[in-house]
Design an enzyme around this catalytic site. Structure first.
Site, PDB file in Angstrom:
ATOM      1  N   ASN A  23     106.174 115.944  24.765  1.00 20.42           N
ATOM      2  CA  ASN A  23     105.217 114.855  24.961  1.00 20.42           C
ATOM      3  C   ASN A  23     104.924 114.095  23.674  1.00 20.42           C
ATOM      4  O   ASN A  23     104.287 113.041  23.697  1.00 20.42           O
ATOM      5  CB  ASN A  23     103.925 115.384  25.591  1.00 20.42           C
ATOM      6  CG  ASN A  23     104.142 115.759  27.046  1.00 20.42           C
ATOM      7  OD1 ASN A  23     105.163 115.409  27.639  1.00 20.42           O
ATOM      8  ND2 ASN A  23     103.196 116.492  27.627  1.00 20.42           N
ATOM      9  N   ASP A 308      97.774 121.206  30.799  1.00 18.20           N
ATOM     10  CA  ASP A 308      99.177 121.619  30.891  1.00 18.20           C
ATOM     11  C   ASP A 308      99.372 123.128  30.731  1.00 18.20           C
ATOM     12  O   ASP A 308     100.498 123.622  30.849  1.00 18.20           O
ATOM     13  CB  ASP A 308     100.022 120.869  29.843  1.00 18.20           C
ATOM     14  CG  ASP A 308     100.150 119.386  30.172  1.00 18.20           C
ATOM     15  OD1 ASP A 308      99.811 118.991  31.302  1.00 18.20           O
ATOM     16  OD2 ASP A 308     100.594 118.626  29.293  1.00 18.20           O
TER      17      ASP A 308
HETATM   18  C1  EPZ Z   1      99.880 113.107  29.422  1.00 19.12           C
HETATM   19  O1  EPZ Z   1      99.958 112.401  30.646  1.00 19.12           O
HETATM   20  C2  EPZ Z   1     100.944 114.169  29.451  1.00 19.12           C
HETATM   21  N1  EPZ Z   1     102.252 113.534  29.560  1.00 19.12           N
HETATM   22  C3  EPZ Z   1     100.683 115.143  30.584  1.00 19.12           C
HETATM   23  O2  EPZ Z   1     101.625 116.195  30.513  1.00 19.12           O
HETATM   24  C4  EPZ Z   1      99.279 115.741  30.414  1.00 19.12           C
HETATM   25  O3  EPZ Z   1      98.981 116.548  31.510  1.00 19.12           O
HETATM   26  C5  EPZ Z   1      98.238 114.621  30.292  1.00 19.12           C
HETATM   27  O4  EPZ Z   1      98.604 113.701  29.236  1.00 19.12           O
HETATM   28  C6  EPZ Z   1      96.839 115.122  29.989  1.00 19.12           C
HETATM   29  O5  EPZ Z   1      96.842 115.837  28.791  1.00 19.12           O
HETATM   30  C7  EPZ Z   1     102.838 113.022  28.490  1.00 19.12           C
HETATM   31  O6  EPZ Z   1     102.333 113.065  27.385  1.00 19.12           O
HETATM   32  C8  EPZ Z   1     104.179 112.446  28.665  1.00 19.12           C
HETATM   33  P1  EPZ Z   1      96.406 110.776  30.869  1.00 19.12           P
HETATM   34  P2  EPZ Z   1      99.208 111.016  30.830  1.00 19.12           P
HETATM   35  O7  EPZ Z   1      96.628 109.304  30.951  1.00 19.12           O
HETATM   36  O8  EPZ Z   1      99.131 110.326  29.528  1.00 19.12           O
HETATM   37  C9  EPZ Z   1      93.457 109.315  34.296  1.00 19.12           C
HETATM   38  C10 EPZ Z   1     103.261 117.669  31.328  1.00 19.12           C
HETATM   39  O9  EPZ Z   1     103.175 118.627  32.127  1.00 19.12           O
HETATM   40  N2  EPZ Z   1      93.978 107.953  34.041  1.00 19.12           N
HETATM   41  O10 EPZ Z   1      95.856 111.312  29.601  1.00 19.12           O
HETATM   42  O11 EPZ Z   1      99.839 110.305  31.960  1.00 19.12           O
HETATM   43  C11 EPZ Z   1      94.513 110.254  34.832  1.00 19.12           C
HETATM   44  O12 EPZ Z   1      94.705 110.101  36.223  1.00 19.12           O
HETATM   45  C12 EPZ Z   1     102.544 116.369  31.609  1.00 19.12           C
HETATM   46  O13 EPZ Z   1     103.940 117.699  30.289  1.00 19.12           O
HETATM   47  C13 EPZ Z   1      93.373 106.897  34.670  1.00 19.12           C
HETATM   48  O14 EPZ Z   1      92.435 107.032  35.440  1.00 19.12           O
HETATM   49  O15 EPZ Z   1      97.770 111.511  31.233  1.00 19.12           O
HETATM   50  C14 EPZ Z   1      93.961 111.601  34.435  1.00 19.12           C
HETATM   51  O16 EPZ Z   1      92.963 111.979  35.349  1.00 19.12           O
HETATM   52  C15 EPZ Z   1     101.996 116.298  32.984  1.00 19.12           C
HETATM   53  N3  EPZ Z   1      93.871 105.614  34.423  1.00 19.12           N
HETATM   54  C16 EPZ Z   1      93.307 111.302  33.084  1.00 19.12           C
HETATM   55  O17 EPZ Z   1      93.096 109.874  33.074  1.00 19.12           O
HETATM   56  C17 EPZ Z   1      94.899 105.394  33.573  1.00 19.12           C
HETATM   57  O18 EPZ Z   1      95.292 104.237  33.378  1.00 19.12           O
HETATM   58  C18 EPZ Z   1      94.150 111.676  31.893  1.00 19.12           C
HETATM   59  O19 EPZ Z   1      95.488 111.217  32.080  1.00 19.12           O
HETATM   60  C19 EPZ Z   1      95.487 106.504  32.940  1.00 19.12           C
HETATM   61  C20 EPZ Z   1      95.003 107.783  33.181  1.00 19.12           C
END
Ligand code: EPZ
Length: 433
Positions: A23, A308
């Site tokens: 990541n 994660d």
């Molecule tokens: C990153 O995803 C990671 N992926 C994920 O790892 C990880 O679970 C996640 O961060 C949380 O730590 C990568 O880094 C490639 P977020 P990301 O945007 O960035 C909400 C793995 O297993 N949200 O921080 O997509 C979202 O729905 C993966 O390696 C919005 O509402 O996660 C969540 O509830 C899976 N609107 C929260 O924020 C948005 O525009 C955090 O998601 C964006 C996110």
């Protein structure tokens, strides 16, 4: 299609090397779109997700190749292409992080919406809100986010939603802001180590960023960035998964080449649970526990307990001496592993974003199905501890995030085999990451 066959109830023992962070690597590879000249990125794990992103970067006019020593060489050859196609983006959500660099450098981007995935809805509204604040015109058209910005102007952006900061959203806005005119302030930025690594990479390339590692990033736009040589940080989630594998089998596992500071929440939890740990400058060792004390776990943004590692920790808590609760604060639907762990004898009830675990004395091997990357890791850990044989189907999920997992577990004394199961049907390339 491959599956894993695991004969469990053997304590793991020995040392395992921690790979570079998936990541961290993915946004850093995308950030090379911003740089003039060649970038050399080391420590990038050999994973399908990395290959998928390299394919997207090539379509975006970059030369991108992996040298024999594992380093990845990247250079922008053509600034014209701005489209990241659905066929590629849909295989891996993290590829959405080409959006920020494309808008930042090429002033135009057409990036497929990644869509939902099994761990939840996963919207991108915050990414879009951030780009609009910087002055980009953004619309969603035929399943694509189309962003245009003849000029990007620094702005103050509050980048947080109902579940807190966003990791790839912060990465996208940071990458768009480094070449914008003037000062951008991102309030409530994600401060995960992977975001820090990206910030440090960009700073080495010439970006002016203050507050890396905090929830307030201050970015003063510069005219250009240069290519850099960079090593990505160790994968804290891979390290945590192996430590939990050692703990659940009541073994003694040392994870080498990791960054213990990135795993404070896990180490604190293991201590509470009664798993002995020893921490060095770049290693963590777990010792055999007499039993697992009940523990209430809540996932939180960094430095809280990472979502994660929730599934892998739940597998361990399934064997606790009492009742445990798990509350998922990042992805309220990230409980696909519950039903499969219950097939192995666990007693876990899910209610909304919570799971209630009645610890059982032992798990037993069963045929189970992997549903997403970290859920698969939890099933592997559960299988390593379970009595008897477990067959885990759809292991292509685990191949997305764990480099050489079979070899690494064999090195720790696990009885694990990858077998080709042609009879298994129904696999699709689900988007997560
Ligand atoms: C990153 O995803 C990671 N992926 C994920 O790892 C990880 O679970 C996640 O961060 C949380 O730590 C990568 O880094 C490639 P977020 P990301 O945007 O960035 C909400 C793995 O297993 N949200 O921080 O997509 C979202 O729905 C993966 O390696 C919005 O509402 O996660 C969540 O509830 C899976 N609107 C929260 O924020 C948005 O525009 C955090 O998601 C964006 C996110």
């Amino acid at each position: 299609m491959d599956k894993f066959v695991i004969d469990g109830a053997r304590p793991l023992a020995g040392e395992v090397h921690c790979s570079g962070s998936k990541n961290s690597a993915l946004p850093i590879l995308a950030a090379a779109l911003l740089c003039d000249g060649e970038s050399v990125i080391s420590g990038v794990p050999r994973l399908r997700d990395v290959d998928s992103l390299l394919a997207i970067l090539r379509e975006l006019g970059m030369s991108a190749e992996r040298r024999a020593d594992g380093d990845i060489l990247l250079k922008v050859e053509d600034l014209e292409p701005v489209t990241a196609r659905y066929e590629l983006v849909s295989t891996m959500r993290a590829s959405f992080c080409v959006l920020g660099p494309l808008v930042g450098r090429r002033r135009r981007a057409r990036v497929s919406l990644p869509g939902g995935c099994v761990i939840g809805v996963r919207p991108v509204d915050l990414h879009i809100r951030g780009l609009r604040a910087l002055g980009a015109e953004v619309r969603v058209e035929n399943g694509y986010v189309v962003a245009e910005a003849p000029r990007l102007r620094g702005a103050k952006i509050f980048l947080s939603g109902q579940f807190g900061p966003t990791v790839t959203g912060t990465a996208n806005i940071l990458m768009a802001a480094v070449l914008a005119d003037g000062r951008t302030i991102i309030e409530n930025a994600a401060c995960e180590p992977e975001v820090q690594d990206l910030g440090n990479f960009l700073a080495a390339a010439g970006a002016r960023i203050a507050g890396i590692g905090t929830h307030r990033l201050v970015i003063d736009g510069v005219k250009s960035l240069r290519g850099v040589t960079w090593r990505v940080i160790p994968d804290r989630i891979e390290a945590g998964t192996f430590l939990l594998a050692g703990a659940i089998t009541r073994g003694a596992v040392t994870v080498r080449d990791c960054e213990p500071d990135h795993l404070s929440a896990l180490l604190a939890a293991l201590t509470e649970i009664g798993v002995p740990t020893e921490v060095g400058a770049d290693f963590i060792r777990t010792g055999p526990a007499d039993g697992f004390r009940p523990y209430h776990l809540t996932t939180l943004p960094y430095p809280g307990f990472p979502t994660d590692l929730q599934a892998q920790m739940m597998a361990l808590l399934a064997l606790a001496d009492g009742i445990c609760a798990v509350t998922e604060r990042i992805y309220p639907d990230r409980f696909m592993h519950v039903a499969e762990l219950n097939r192995m004898g666990a007693d876990i009830r899910k209610e909304g974003a919570n799971a209630l675990i009645h610890g059982v004395e032992h798990l037993s091997g069963a045929p189970v199905m992997a549903s997403d990357l970290r859920a698969s890791a939890a099933l592997v850990n559960a299988a390593l501890a379970a009595r008897g044989r477990t067959e885990i189907g759809r292991v292509y999920h685990i191949d997305r995030g764990y480099e050489k997992i079979v070899e690494k577990l064999l090195g720790l004394g696990a009885a694990i085999e990858r077998v080709d199961d042609k009879k298994l049907v129904g696999a699709t390339a689900d988007s997560e990451g």
